[in-house]
Design a protein around this motif. Structure first.
Motif, PDB file in Angstrom:
ATOM      1  N   GLY A   1      -0.807 138.461 -10.391  1.00  0.00           N
ATOM      2  CA  GLY A   1      -1.644 137.506  -9.695  1.00  0.00           C
ATOM      3  C   GLY A   1      -0.974 136.150  -9.659  1.00  0.00           C
ATOM      4  O   GLY A   1       0.093 135.944 -10.261  1.00  0.00           O
ATOM      5  N   ILE A   2      -1.589 135.202  -8.973  1.00  0.00           N
ATOM      6  CA  ILE A   2      -1.032 133.869  -8.807  1.00  0.00           C
ATOM      7  C   ILE A   2      -1.738 132.904  -9.761  1.00  0.00           C
ATOM      8  O   ILE A   2      -2.958 132.724  -9.682  1.00  0.00           O
ATOM      9  CB  ILE A   2      -1.199 133.375  -7.359  1.00  0.00           C
ATOM     10  CG1 ILE A   2      -0.496 134.329  -6.382  1.00  0.00           C
ATOM     11  CG2 ILE A   2      -0.659 131.956  -7.204  1.00  0.00           C
ATOM     12  CD1 ILE A   2      -0.760 133.994  -4.922  1.00  0.00           C
ATOM     13  N   THR A   3      -0.997 132.299 -10.646  1.00  0.00           N
ATOM     14  CA  THR A   3      -1.557 131.288 -11.538  1.00  0.00           C
ATOM     15  C   THR A   3      -1.763 129.998 -10.768  1.00  0.00           C
ATOM     16  O   THR A   3      -0.828 129.494 -10.137  1.00  0.00           O
ATOM     17  CB  THR A   3      -0.624 131.047 -12.739  1.00  0.00           C
ATOM     18  OG1 THR A   3      -0.403 132.289 -13.414  1.00  0.00           O
ATOM     19  CG2 THR A   3      -1.223 130.042 -13.697  1.00  0.00           C
TER      20      THR A   3
ATOM     21  N   SER B   1       7.628 138.260   2.957  1.00  0.00           N
ATOM     22  CA  SER B   1       6.436 137.470   3.191  1.00  0.00           C
ATOM     23  C   SER B   1       6.062 136.729   1.911  1.00  0.00           C
ATOM     24  O   SER B   1       6.307 137.209   0.809  1.00  0.00           O
ATOM     25  CB  SER B   1       5.284 138.385   3.617  1.00  0.00           C
ATOM     26  OG  SER B   1       5.621 139.100   4.792  1.00  0.00           O
ATOM     27  N   PHE B   2       5.462 135.552   2.073  1.00  0.00           N
ATOM     28  CA  PHE B   2       5.141 134.768   0.891  1.00  0.00           C
ATOM     29  C   PHE B   2       3.818 134.038   1.066  1.00  0.00           C
ATOM     30  O   PHE B   2       3.328 133.833   2.185  1.00  0.00           O
ATOM     31  CB  PHE B   2       6.257 133.761   0.582  1.00  0.00           C
ATOM     32  CG  PHE B   2       6.478 132.726   1.662  1.00  0.00           C
ATOM     33  CD1 PHE B   2       5.746 131.532   1.658  1.00  0.00           C
ATOM     34  CD2 PHE B   2       7.405 132.933   2.666  1.00  0.00           C
ATOM     35  CE1 PHE B   2       5.937 130.578   2.633  1.00  0.00           C
ATOM     36  CE2 PHE B   2       7.605 131.980   3.661  1.00  0.00           C
ATOM     37  CZ  PHE B   2       6.868 130.805   3.639  1.00  0.00           C
ATOM     38  N   VAL B   3       3.245 133.663  -0.071  1.00  0.00           N
ATOM     39  CA  VAL B   3       2.066 132.810  -0.114  1.00  0.00           C
ATOM     40  C   VAL B   3       2.521 131.446  -0.612  1.00  0.00           C
ATOM     41  O   VAL B   3       3.149 131.340  -1.668  1.00  0.00           O
ATOM     42  CB  VAL B   3       0.989 133.390  -1.050  1.00  0.00           C
ATOM     43  CG1 VAL B   3      -0.168 132.405  -1.197  1.00  0.00           C
ATOM     44  CG2 VAL B   3       0.482 134.724  -0.514  1.00  0.00           C
ATOM     45  N   ASP B   4       2.214 130.413   0.133  1.00  0.00           N
ATOM     46  CA  ASP B   4       2.668 129.063  -0.168  1.00  0.00           C
ATOM     47  C   ASP B   4       1.687 128.379  -1.126  1.00  0.00           C
ATOM     48  O   ASP B   4       0.535 128.107  -0.763  1.00  0.00           O
ATOM     49  CB  ASP B   4       2.794 128.267   1.128  1.00  0.00           C
ATOM     50  CG  ASP B   4       3.391 126.880   0.907  1.00  0.00           C
ATOM     51  OD1 ASP B   4       3.561 126.470  -0.249  1.00  0.00           O
ATOM     52  OD2 ASP B   4       3.692 126.205   1.921  1.00  0.00           O
ATOM     53  N   ILE B   5       2.125 128.102  -2.348  1.00  0.00           N
ATOM     54  CA  ILE B   5       1.276 127.373  -3.294  1.00  0.00           C
ATOM     55  C   ILE B   5       1.917 126.030  -3.675  1.00  0.00           C
ATOM     56  O   ILE B   5       1.595 125.441  -4.708  1.00  0.00           O
ATOM     57  CB  ILE B   5       0.987 128.201  -4.558  1.00  0.00           C
ATOM     58  CG1 ILE B   5       2.253 128.394  -5.395  1.00  0.00           C
ATOM     59  CG2 ILE B   5       0.381 129.550  -4.211  1.00  0.00           C
ATOM     60  CD1 ILE B   5       1.970 128.899  -6.806  1.00  0.00           C
TER      61      ILE B   5
ATOM     62  N   ARG C   1       5.844 137.446  -1.883  1.00  0.00           N
ATOM     63  CA  ARG C   1       6.380 136.573  -2.917  1.00  0.00           C
ATOM     64  C   ARG C   1       5.610 135.258  -2.897  1.00  0.00           C
ATOM     65  O   ARG C   1       4.886 134.968  -1.949  1.00  0.00           O
ATOM     66  CB  ARG C   1       7.880 136.332  -2.717  1.00  0.00           C
ATOM     67  CG  ARG C   1       8.702 137.581  -3.029  1.00  0.00           C
ATOM     68  CD  ARG C   1      10.192 137.340  -2.922  1.00  0.00           C
ATOM     69  NE  ARG C   1      10.909 138.566  -3.255  1.00  0.00           N
ATOM     70  CZ  ARG C   1      11.344 138.876  -4.472  1.00  0.00           C
ATOM     71  NH1 ARG C   1      11.143 138.022  -5.456  1.00  0.00           N
ATOM     72  NH2 ARG C   1      11.974 140.010  -4.697  1.00  0.00           N
ATOM     73  N   ILE C   2       5.790 134.483  -3.945  1.00  0.00           N
ATOM     74  CA  ILE C   2       5.091 133.219  -4.084  1.00  0.00           C
ATOM     75  C   ILE C   2       6.084 132.093  -3.831  1.00  0.00           C
ATOM     76  O   ILE C   2       7.148 132.042  -4.468  1.00  0.00           O
ATOM     77  CB  ILE C   2       4.461 133.082  -5.480  1.00  0.00           C
ATOM     78  CG1 ILE C   2       3.537 134.262  -5.754  1.00  0.00           C
ATOM     79  CG2 ILE C   2       3.696 131.764  -5.613  1.00  0.00           C
ATOM     80  CD1 ILE C   2       3.131 134.398  -7.207  1.00  0.00           C
ATOM     81  N   PHE C   3       5.750 131.185  -2.903  1.00  0.00           N
ATOM     82  CA  PHE C   3       6.619 130.049  -2.612  1.00  0.00           C
ATOM     83  C   PHE C   3       6.093 128.826  -3.354  1.00  0.00           C
ATOM     84  O   PHE C   3       4.990 128.359  -3.105  1.00  0.00           O
ATOM     85  CB  PHE C   3       6.671 129.766  -1.112  1.00  0.00           C
ATOM     86  CG  PHE C   3       7.477 128.537  -0.764  1.00  0.00           C
ATOM     87  CD1 PHE C   3       8.853 128.546  -0.901  1.00  0.00           C
ATOM     88  CD2 PHE C   3       6.855 127.380  -0.311  1.00  0.00           C
ATOM     89  CE1 PHE C   3       9.606 127.415  -0.597  1.00  0.00           C
ATOM     90  CE2 PHE C   3       7.595 126.250   0.000  1.00  0.00           C
ATOM     91  CZ  PHE C   3       8.972 126.268  -0.143  1.00  0.00           C
TER      92      PHE C   3
END
Length: 508
Positions: free
Chosen positions: A152-154, A41-45, A25-27
């Motif tokens: 994808g992640i913007t 689990s997450f990606v910290d943006i 997930r996106i944080f």
């Protein structure tokens, strides 16, 4: 952190997940979602929160995805510009507007927020950094809009701007039936002089259609109406008071531009009244709204909801229908749920495939039509099984009447039901083309796992059970909101809006 360095760090983290074929997930650092939180689990943006560039000549803004609406408006107004579509809550982010389905009172004219975006930079699921626009990877550009980050992640967005003016001239048009209210709204969106149109239905015999026109002129004898200061009225209460006695004519007011854009922030439309109902010993009046003002802005309300773990028991849904069936749907919600007021927001037509609400009208016509969004926000059953049944019936009625919901909210469709509403073949091809097959799907992200929610309730220990009891759940929610970064953002901003020649959010 400089943008390029942040992107490099994010791309590296994404490549690790991709090598493991592990979803994440996106944080973002904050959320306006009402869905229960999920552990994963997450990606910290969260560091991507900067306005990179305002180009007054091209009338564009280049911004990172975690820039909230109030920060964006503050930056653009310094150049006499504003985004064409500004979501009504100041904490909603640019990235959230692109990845979700964000519409406002100007959407009848400009469409969803993402339809005002020129291009996006994205980190694909394999770690590649790409740009998408109407001319470069147009399938990704369209598909990622509304797909909740599942392609994808913007990481960077260029969006359009329009000329700002000092005020919005507002007219409140009172109507005495739901049918008349909908007809009046349809009439007003055809008027090219209107920049903003929305409506509030207080009851079956009290509807108000609200129109707005950007202007630099205000009569000398008129004082502007504001909604941001603690002693100001909540917008929906103000509109009701202004129209409650007059069923035929309309009322005119002038509102400073940024005050209008965030007019629903105090009280979160009318959802904030539930906090007073939760603590029934606190009266709901002008004095208590003043005294508790810090806690009834939308940033705080969202944080308090998540902190209290009270995601169930209240219906918070935006449901879009063709105009031909909107009145039937309101009749249904009045009978089944008795939730008032309702928000009406006209939306421009969408062409499928998309995750935005769209409709092919019931019957032989397959033409895509404009839709009317109905904001249905209010108290429902606190019994989980009954609450789920209420939502399931609501979804069924929505589908029967040719409608779709906005996917920020609770979603109880089964997986086959969900994909019968959206084009899975189109979506799967996009996921395969852009290496996103290992990511969560839109359905994975929006579904509410009822079985897990029940098991969690059964297995709670006493230390956890008391946290969910009255009044502890509410008090813990307030405490969590006070400790949050969003509380500091609210406290550090003096909410005094001016015209486009002034700085709009002066730091205290």
């Amino acid at each position: 952190m400089p943008h390029d360095a942040a992107i490099s760090r994010i791309a590296t983290a994404v490549k690790v997940f991709y090598s493991r074929k592990e979803p994440y997930r996106i944080f973002h650092g904050s959320t306006n979602s009402t869905r229960p939180k999920q552990q994963q689990s997450f990606v910290d943006i969260s560091a991507l929160s900067n306005v990179v560039k305002i180009d007054p000549t091209a009338k564009t803004a280049t911004v990172e995805p975690n820039v909230p609406m109030d920060k964006l408006v503050e930056a653009t107004l310094q150049h006499g510009l504003i985004p064409p579509v500004v979501m009504e809550f100041p904490g909603i982010t640019v990235g959230g507007g692109y990845a979700g389905s964000a519409g406002e009172s100007s959407s009848f004219k400009y469409g969803y927020f993402d339809q005002t975006v020129n291009s996006v930079e994205m980190v694909l699921a394999n770690g590649d950094v790409v740009t998408a626009s109407k001319t470069e990877r147009p399938d990704l550009f369209k598909g990622a809009a509304g797909a909740l980050g599942t392609l994808g992640i913007t990481t960077l967005i260029e969006l359009q701007l329009i000329q700002a003016k000092k005020f919005v001239k507002i007219e409140y048009h009172r109507r005495s039936t739901v049918c008349d209210s909908i007809e009046k709204l349809q009439q007003e969106i055809k008027d090219p002089s209107n920049d903003y149109v929305d409506g509030i239905i207080y009851s079956k015999d009290h509807g108000v259609i609200i129109t707005g026109q950007l202007t630099d002129e205000m009569p000398e004898e008129v004082n502007p109406q504001t909604f941001s200061k603690p002693w100001d009225p909540w917008f929906y209460l103000h509109v009701k008071d202004k129209t409650i006695s007059d069923t035929s004519s309309h009322v005119t007011e002038y509102i400073p531009l940024a005050e209008y854009l965030f007019r629903y922030d105090r009280g979160g439309f009318w959802v904030g009244i539930e906090a007073f109902r939760y603590f029934p010993f606190v009266p709901f009046n002008k004095f208590t709204r003043w005294f508790l003002d810090d806690f009834i802005h939308t940033r705080m309300l969202y944080r308090a909801m998540h902190g209290s773990r009270k995601e169930f028991g209240n219906i918070v849904q935006d449901l879009s229908l063709p105009y031909s069936t909107a009145e039937q749907f309101i009749d249904y919600t009045a009978e089944e749920l008795d939730i008032w007021p309702l928000w009406l927001c006209p939306l421009r037509e969408m062409t499928p495939p998309t995750f935005h609400p769209y409709t092919t009208l019931p019957g032989p016509s397959e033409d895509v039509k404009p839709m009317l969004n109905i904001g249905l926000w209010g108290r429902a059953s606190e019994d989980l099984d009954t609450f789920v049944s209420q939502n399931r019936r609501l979804e069924s009625k929505l589908t029967e009447l040719g409608g779709r919901k906005v996917l920020y909210s609770h979603t109880y469709y089964t997986e086959p039901e969900f994909w019968s509403l959206y084009d899975k073949s189109w979506y799967d091809k996009l996921r395969e083309k852009y290496s996103a097959s290992s990511l969560l799907t839109v359905y994975d992200k929006v579904k509410v796992d009822v079985k897990k929610a029940k098991e969690t309730r059964v297995n709670l220990g006493w230390s956890e059970r008391w946290r969910g009891m009255w009044p502890f759940a509410g008090l813990l929610g307030i405490l969590g909101a006070i400790r949050s970064k969003d509380y500091l953002l609210h406290r550090n901003a003096a909410w005094r809006y001016g015209g486009p020649e002034k700085k709009t959010l002066k730091e205290s």
